[in-house]
Write an enzyme that holds these catalytic residues in place. Structure first.
Site, PDB file in Angstrom:
ATOM      1  N   GLY A   1       0.857  -1.113   0.049  1.00  0.00           N
ATOM      2  CA  GLY A   1       0.128  -0.231   0.042  1.00  0.00           C
ATOM      3  C   GLY A   1       0.592   1.081   0.035  1.00  0.00           C
TER       4      GLY A   1
ATOM      5  CD  GLU B   1      -1.454  -1.108  -3.682  1.00  0.00           C
ATOM      6  OE1 GLU B   1      -1.982  -1.776  -4.504  1.00  0.00           O
ATOM      7  OE2 GLU B   1      -1.777  -1.144  -2.526  1.00  0.00           O
TER       8      GLU B   1
END
Length: 257
Positions: free
Chosen positions: A108, A111
């Site tokens: 994450g 991302e």
């Protein structure tokens, strides 16, 4: 609020947001992502801010999703709650966002960095999508944004092996804008944000939209979007000021109108 702590500073039309969950290397739980989306939307509406820098700590920008939180969820939980809705809110922010990355930007965290418009990496930065190592796969855009950034073959390698990229590899592969010593990461990101903040705000917003749409549209559709945005800018005061200043050989004074 300690689980969703983000420190905010604003100076010279640039906002600096710092993720602050150092005890878990800024692992991204739902509360932190929601708080980040709230702050970014607030800054997007704020006239005194024209560019945003997002950073983390010295050891990690964000080491990934909060696995303790995810481990207790099942498929029905994801269906019943809009888990990725706040990520979409971050994606829709119109003002330019620059990620200043030191240490780990994994899962994450990677991302989130890719949700930003530009990435300044420190020499210690490590990028990757290691979700495959715990039995899952990227879910917040990793398979899509990474593929668009570095190409199918390289993205496939990283996602299926879970290995990390060094900062220099990330630069060579086109994932980041530049690599600088760790001690200069924030300074470099703030300088870039400050340069952009001096440009006409409406043109910056529309140019960001056009570049992002280039990844989604055919060339013909993208050209149409670009041309319409170009025409629209000719109704702005900043366009008149910019061209007049150019002809008068002076520095323009952009007002975002």
């Amino acid at each position: 609020m300690s689980e969703a702590r983000i420190m905010v500073e604003t100076k010279d039309q640039v906002a600096l947001l710092r993720l602050h969950r150092p005890h878990v290397l800024n692992a991204l739980n739902q509360a932190l992502v929601k708080r980040l989306a709230d702050l970014l939307e607030e800054l997007d509406r704020k006239d005194g801010v024209r560019a945003i820098v997002l950073t983390g700590g010295d050891k990690a920008f964000a080491a990934g999703a909060d696995i303790q939180e995810l481990a207790g969820m099942d498929a029905v939980d994801f269906v019943n709650r809009p888990y990725f809705a706040d990520w979409e809110r971050i994606r829709r922010v119109a003002k330019p966002i620059i990620a200043a990355v030191k240490g780990y930007a994994l899962g994450g965290g990677n991302e989130l960095a890719m949700c930003c418009d530009m990435i300044i990496a420190g020499e210690s930065a490590k990028f990757g999508q290691p979700e495959i190592n715990i039995g899952v796969m990227p879910g917040a855009g990793g398979t899509q944004r990474l593929t668009k950034a570095i190409g199918k073959a390289k993205a496939m390698e990283l996602i299926l092996t879970g290995r990390m990229l060094t900062a220099d590899e990330a630069l060579a592969w086109g994932l980041v804008n530049r690599v600088v010593p760790d001690g200069q990461v924030e300074e470099e990101a703030l300088a870039l944000a400050g340069e952009i903040a001096q440009k006409p705000p409406i043109a910056v917003r529309l140019a960001k939209q056009a570049v992002n749409r280039a990844q989604e549209l055919t060339v013909e559709q993208g050209l149409q979007f670009e041309q319409h945005a170009f025409y629209l800018l000719f109704s702005s005061e900043d366009q008149q000021e910019g061209m007049q200043a150019f002809m008068e050989k002076r520095k323009p004074q952009f007002k975002g109108k």
